[in-house]
Design a protein around this motif. Sequence first.
Motif, PDB file in Angstrom:
ATOM      1  N   GLU A  28      45.611-102.849  66.978  1.00 33.70           N
ATOM      2  CA  GLU A  28      45.815-103.849  65.914  1.00 33.70           C
ATOM      3  C   GLU A  28      45.587-103.752  64.623  1.00 33.70           C
ATOM      4  OE1 GLU A  28      46.408-106.988  67.220  1.00 33.70           O
ATOM      5  OE2 GLU A  28      46.776-106.237  69.103  1.00 33.70           O
ATOM      6  N   LEU A  29      45.919-102.459  64.337  1.00 36.39           N
ATOM      7  CA  LEU A  29      45.583-101.681  63.652  1.00 36.39           C
ATOM      8  C   LEU A  29      46.442-102.256  61.893  1.00 36.39           C
ATOM      9  CD1 LEU A  29      43.084 -99.979  62.185  1.00 36.39           C
ATOM     10  CD2 LEU A  29      44.962 -98.273  62.480  1.00 36.39           C
ATOM     11  N   GLU A  30      45.796-102.694  61.188  1.00 35.52           N
ATOM     12  CA  GLU A  30      46.620-102.880  59.389  1.00 35.52           C
ATOM     13  C   GLU A  30      46.497-102.355  58.752  1.00 35.52           C
ATOM     14  OE1 GLU A  30      46.704-107.172  59.784  1.00 35.52           O
ATOM     15  OE2 GLU A  30      47.245-107.683  61.256  1.00 35.52           O
ATOM     16  N   LEU A  67      50.287-102.107  60.740  1.00 32.03           N
ATOM     17  CA  LEU A  67      50.465-101.014  59.818  1.00 32.03           C
ATOM     18  C   LEU A  67      50.841-101.401  58.609  1.00 32.03           C
ATOM     19  CD1 LEU A  67      47.744 -99.351  59.916  1.00 32.03           C
ATOM     20  CD2 LEU A  67      49.522 -97.810  60.061  1.00 32.03           C
ATOM     21  N   ASP A  68      49.863-102.264  58.081  1.00 28.05           N
ATOM     22  CA  ASP A  68      49.989-102.327  56.786  1.00 28.05           C
ATOM     23  C   ASP A  68      50.231-101.838  55.486  1.00 28.05           C
ATOM     24  OD1 ASP A  68      50.784-104.848  54.972  1.00 28.05           O
ATOM     25  OD2 ASP A  68      49.256-104.350  54.084  1.00 28.05           O
ATOM     26  N   THR A  69      48.732-101.488  55.611  1.00 29.57           N
ATOM     27  CA  THR A  69      48.062-100.040  54.586  1.00 29.57           C
ATOM     28  C   THR A  69      47.972 -98.950  55.321  1.00 29.57           C
ATOM     29  OG1 THR A  69      47.706-101.848  53.294  1.00 29.57           O
ATOM     30  CG2 THR A  69      46.404-100.183  51.926  1.00 29.57           C
ATOM     31  N   MET A  70      48.252 -97.889  54.943  1.00 27.85           N
ATOM     32  CA  MET A  70      47.194 -95.777  54.933  1.00 27.85           C
ATOM     33  C   MET A  70      47.266 -95.370  53.400  1.00 27.85           C
ATOM     34  SD  MET A  70      49.883 -92.789  56.720  1.00 27.85           S
ATOM     35  CE  MET A  70      49.834 -94.225  58.075  1.00 27.85           C
ATOM     36  N   LEU A 122      54.989-101.369  57.219  1.00 25.46           N
ATOM     37  CA  LEU A 122      54.429-100.373  56.021  1.00 25.46           C
ATOM     38  C   LEU A 122      53.839-101.188  54.871  1.00 25.46           C
ATOM     39  CD1 LEU A 122      51.746 -99.062  56.426  1.00 25.46           C
ATOM     40  CD2 LEU A 122      53.162 -96.200  56.061  1.00 25.46           C
ATOM     41  N   THR A 123      53.543-101.789  53.954  1.00 23.63           N
ATOM     42  CA  THR A 123      54.111-102.231  53.073  1.00 23.63           C
ATOM     43  C   THR A 123      53.109-100.973  51.564  1.00 23.63           C
ATOM     44  OG1 THR A 123      51.316-103.807  52.390  1.00 23.63           O
ATOM     45  CG2 THR A 123      53.882-104.776  53.111  1.00 23.63           C
ATOM     46  N   VAL A 124      51.980-100.328  51.816  1.00 25.74           N
ATOM     47  CA  VAL A 124      51.263 -98.882  51.117  1.00 25.74           C
ATOM     48  C   VAL A 124      51.523 -98.357  51.089  1.00 25.74           C
ATOM     49  CG1 VAL A 124      49.865 -99.180  49.034  1.00 25.74           C
ATOM     50  CG2 VAL A 124      50.520-101.359  49.665  1.00 25.74           C
TER      51      VAL A 124
END
Length: 780
Positions: free
Chosen positions: A323-325, A349-352, A373-375
């Motif tokens: 579920e990691l975002e 995952l949205d942000t790393m 991923l957005t960032v």
Amino acid sequence: MSTAVPERNTSCIHDEQGKEISHATSLCVYHRHMQLCRQSKAYFNSKGLVEGLLIMRKEDESVRISDSHHHRNHSLLADKSALLAFKKTIVFDPKSMLATWTEDGDVCSFAGVRCDKHRHSVVKLNLSRSELTGPLSPIISNLSGLRNLSLSENNFYGIIPPEFSSLQHLHSLLLDSNNLHGPFPEFLSILPNLTVLSLNGNHLTGTLPPSFFSNCTSLANIDLSQNLLTGRIPEEIGNCLGIWNLNLYNNQFTGELPASLANISELYNIDVEYNNLTGELPANIVGKLYSVVSLHLSYNNMVSHDRNNNLEPFFTALANCTELEELEMAGMNLGGRLPSSIGRLSVNLDTMLMQENRISGMIPSEIARLSNLTVLNLTSNSLNGTIPAEINQMSSLEQLFLSHNLLTGAIPAALCQLPRLGLLDLSNNQLSGEIPATLGNLVRLSFLFLNNNLLSGTIPPTLGQCTDLSKLDLSYNKLTGSIPAEISGIREIRRFLNLSHNHLDGPLPIELSKLENVEEIDVSSNNLSGSVFFQISSCIAVKLINFSRNSIGGHLPDSIGDLKNLESFDVSGNHLSGVIPTSLNKIQSLSFLNLSFNNFAGVIPSGGVFNSVTYKSFLGNRHLCGTVYGMPKCSRKRNWFHSQYGFGSNTSTKGDVYSFGVLVLEILTRKRPTDDMFVDGLNLHKWVKTHYHGRVERVVDSSLMRASRDQSPEVKRMWEVAIGELAELGILCTQESPTTRPTMLDAADDLDRLKRYLSGDTTATFASSLGMSSSTLSDD
């Protein structure tokens, strides 16, 4: 997370009437680039959002429908008395929030007060964001039926009263963003119904007592961030199986993360950034946190496995977090390579954020599997190799930071296939080749940084299609050709346009005048020609203009005086002529002016900025005179006037000064006045003056340049300052007119200050040809 740590809000879910449902039902996670406010999956479990909200409504209703056996003997008058007594402790109420709290008023109608359905007692007190000032009074503990207490974002001070331990029905305690101090209130452990605790943004000290986690069956939301808490995070925290939100960031916790966190399988958010935590990355913990959505570990002292050389075990374990975002692991000096298993991380995952580490090797192509991923921030690592072409599969990417690495090769055209990209930072690498013309396809681009690379070719006119660009930096490359007129299409440039330190030529484009919102324009250190157009006054927002070290000619237009926001103006090292516009003295904001090494003539104006500049702003303009210290006075017989000694020199010493200046120039250039190259009126003074323009590499002998290359940046900078000062002194001392040369005392004084500067004397500052103190120049 940004340096100024963002706020976490614990009350962001509302019902259809806009009323708060419950502090325990929501989590607002703030990120440096965006705000993500989500419902807690852990709280709702498998019941679904609708059923979960119905359960919360029933719980909220239970606040109002109290147990009659408890409240039957409780006097609402006692609660009113307690609230009025609390009001008397408030020393400042700028919003008059407590104006309705009167003796003859209905206590259940007091602002911020709510009673149970049968009006037996006060069950909720919410005075958040009221700007109240006063001590946190123990009188509140007399509200024995209180379920929810929210005093966030005020100016309450003192300790958290031990008397609060009598609030046995308390479910939610929100005291964040106040000025509370003292140790963590251990007595909170005896509040059996406590579900939400937020003490964020205070000055609490000491350790976190293990006993607090001894009776925590109801505890779900803990926010103790932005305090001064020390010591280890107690292992007993693993007893609190219902916790779904744990915020401990910005404290001084030490030791390793407690292994017992792995017991809290429904943990949704964990944020321990900006502490002093140590040990290996917690693979054994995260591998069991199947429901975690936000994992923030940045700015701690953890290491990767195998003595900080192996990231594989952690990323393998992290793949279990389906579920990691959000993954934030910045500023930890983590070593190792990004493993191919990075592609098996959560599809959500949205942000790393992994900037400011020591990660080496190539960017694995498998990273492209993170399609949502957005960032992605990998700035300030030691990544090498090329940017993988597979990156075009990351169609959701909005911000890509790859600066300050060792990346090579060309900018892949694949980057130009990311339709949502709004920020692209590839600066400070070793990228080569041309700037892809297809970058113009990124119509949502707001920030483009390609500076400090080895890029060549021309600036693609298609960049004019990126009409939303706010910052554009192509400086310190090897770009050639003219500045395309299409640049004027980027009218949204609000911050800066930096094309400096390239090999651009052609006339200074008049289209720059259409950038009405730009604050900084820097095209210095190129080969631009033409003139400064009078339409420059259309750049009404500009604060900095740097046209220095080009081949711009003509006169400066009087319209420059219309730039009311201008703070810095540098046109040094050009071929400008005519008089200096008096209109410059009208710009009240102007504090830095450099007109040196041009062909200006006439009287230096007075007033405004001219009352604060020194002669360094006018060096190399032999036909200027005025009252500025260090410049010749405007009279028939011009005597050198020095700011320190304040007297003229007699002509018998002028020959000595000239000989000294020639000697200085000979040492720097390794050329003699008698060399064959000096014919047809060309002499050593004219040659240095023509080629120098503040760039020592153009005149200094190559052997001197080579001697500085292996020095540290600090020593190299001091060397550059010293060489520059000597070159300027040599030019001054060899001026054609004896009356415009300094005295030998002046020259000796400059040499003495230069000697002290090189020996580390911080008081010995030198003004460079840019008109600034060389000992305080930055590299920006």
